[in-house]
Motif scaffolding. Structure first.
Motif, PDB file in Angstrom:
ATOM      1  N   ARG A 155       0.829  -1.207   0.000  1.00 42.63           N
ATOM      2  CA  ARG A 155       0.000   0.000   0.000  1.00 42.63           C
ATOM      3  C   ARG A 155       0.863   1.256   0.000  1.00 42.63           C
ATOM      4  N   ARG A 159       0.975   4.089  -3.015  1.00 42.20           N
ATOM      5  CA  ARG A 159       0.690   5.504  -2.759  1.00 42.20           C
ATOM      6  C   ARG A 159       1.899   6.362  -3.107  1.00 42.20           C
ATOM      7  N   PHE A 179       1.982  12.256  -0.635  1.00 40.25           N
ATOM      8  CA  PHE A 179       2.044  10.903  -0.084  1.00 40.25           C
ATOM      9  C   PHE A 179       1.441  10.859   1.314  1.00 40.25           C
ATOM     10  N   PRO A 182      -2.818  12.568   0.865  1.00 41.68           N
ATOM     11  CA  PRO A 182      -3.342  12.447  -0.506  1.00 41.68           C
ATOM     12  C   PRO A 182      -4.694  13.096  -0.710  1.00 41.68           C
ATOM     13  N   MET A 188      -4.328  12.622  -6.550  1.00 40.28           N
ATOM     14  CA  MET A 188      -4.287  11.456  -5.666  1.00 40.28           C
ATOM     15  C   MET A 188      -5.690  10.902  -5.395  1.00 40.28           C
ATOM     16  N   VAL A 191      -6.277   6.997  -5.458  1.00 42.01           N
ATOM     17  CA  VAL A 191      -5.711   6.208  -4.365  1.00 42.01           C
ATOM     18  C   VAL A 191      -6.491   6.438  -3.075  1.00 42.01           C
ATOM     19  N   GLU A 195      -8.072   3.202  -1.251  1.00 39.27           N
ATOM     20  CA  GLU A 195      -7.743   2.860   0.126  1.00 39.27           C
ATOM     21  C   GLU A 195      -8.988   2.839   1.008  1.00 39.27           C
TER      22      GLU A 195
END
Length: 316
Positions: A155, A159, A179, A182, A188, A191, A195
């Motif tokens: 993960r 990311r 990062f 996000p 982003m 992601v 998630e």
């Protein structure tokens, strides 16, 4: 998580230290807190909207006199036109400022831990070795739940690569910020959604049903009656979240839920603070009104995440 050796404890500490829990898990953005916004039951909504519990304790330990003094300084900072009142626009701007400052401080706090060669950038290898270290060679064999750690590594890498816009394997400060946070970056978005689904989708079918949706926020204790807000959330799921009415939240519906671009949370929080503290209902706040609502104000966003730090160089 129980580990079987002192060395295992070290890797757990490393992983926990590397990226704080609130950044490993993308929280829902539909509201400022996962607690029901019901002030008659206390102010957990405002208390945990942006505060971590540990940070909130900092202010809880101040004496009433210290609290009033620090709040007075903050109000003076918020009142940029120095007319003796805090307007909605001034409060809104302050909350946005504190959000930006929190993210900046958080990135600064972690930067030196990962930029081992001090070149002003963080490579994926620097991050991976610092976070997981020795256990990369051992394939997490000494960790009880090694599948969890492998999943965490996968993960993190996914990311990191998403944040690394030029795909050179090295994060600039802006990319490292993406990062860690996000949800603050449009690129982003995918992601964040991915998630969120992974965290809530317990049966692994790639979508979120009502049971999973509620279970992420509330687990009943034995004999406990269901709170009213749970019924409200079930209604929200059926009437607002599940837009195609198929009984599930797909990726698009999750995106609308956790990243609703049209919602200005700082604006909502400013309006809420004024509603709760504006005793004469003139649409603006005085220091006296804020002091009268000390218990409410001290747990809100304007008190700098509970730290109540007022620094002269922290320009608005």
């Amino acid at each position: 998580m129980l580990l079987t050796s002192l060395a295992s404890l070290c890797v757990l500490a490393a992983v926990a230290f590397a990226v704080p829990a609130q950044e490993k898990r993308i929280h829902h953005q539909a509201q400022l807190s996962d607690h029901a916004h019901d002030d008659k039951d206390g102010y957990k909504y405002d208390h945990e909207a942006f505060l971590g519990k540990e940070e909130a304790k900092t202010f809880d330990q101040l004496t009433p006199e210290e609290s009033k003094e620090k709040l007075s300084k903050i109000v003076d900072r918020i009142d940029t036109d120095k007319d003796g009142y805090v307007s909605h626009s001034e409060l809104h701007y302050w909350i946005k400022h504190r959000q930006r400052r929190y993210i900046q401080d958080n990135v600064n706090k972690h930067w030196s831990d990962y930029d081992k060669n001090q070149d002003g950038k963080i490579s994926w290898m620097e991050y991976k070795n610092t976070t997981y270290g020795y256990y990369l060679d051992e394939e997490f064999d000494d960790v009880d739940d090694k599948a969890t750690y492998k999943a965490m590594l996968t993960r993190d890498e996914r990311r990191f690569k998403m944040a690394d816009r030029d795909r050179d394997g090295i994060a600039t400060r802006e990319e490292f910020t993406a990062f860690l946070h996000p949800e603050e970056f449009d690129y982003m978005r995918d992601v964040v959604v991915q998630e969120t689904i992974e965290d809530i989708d317990k049966n692994g079918d790639g979508k979120i049903n009502l049971h999973e949706y509620i279970g992420d926020m509330y687990t009943p204790e034995d004999g406990e009656s269901e709170p009213e807000w749970v019924a409200t959330e079930k209604k929200h799921f059926a009437e607002f979240r599940d837009t195609n009415q198929d009984g599930y939240l797909d990726a698009n519906e999750v995106a609308q839920w956790v990243l609703p671009g049209e919602v200005d949370h700082a604006d909502n929080e400013a309006k809420h603070l004024i509603h709760e503290t504006d005793m004469d209902k003139d649409g603006r706040l005085t220091l006296s009104e804020l002091l009268d609502k000390m218990d409410f104000i001290r747990i809100s966003t304007i008190t700098d995440y509970g730290g109540m730090k007022v620094e002269e160089h922290d320009e608005l």
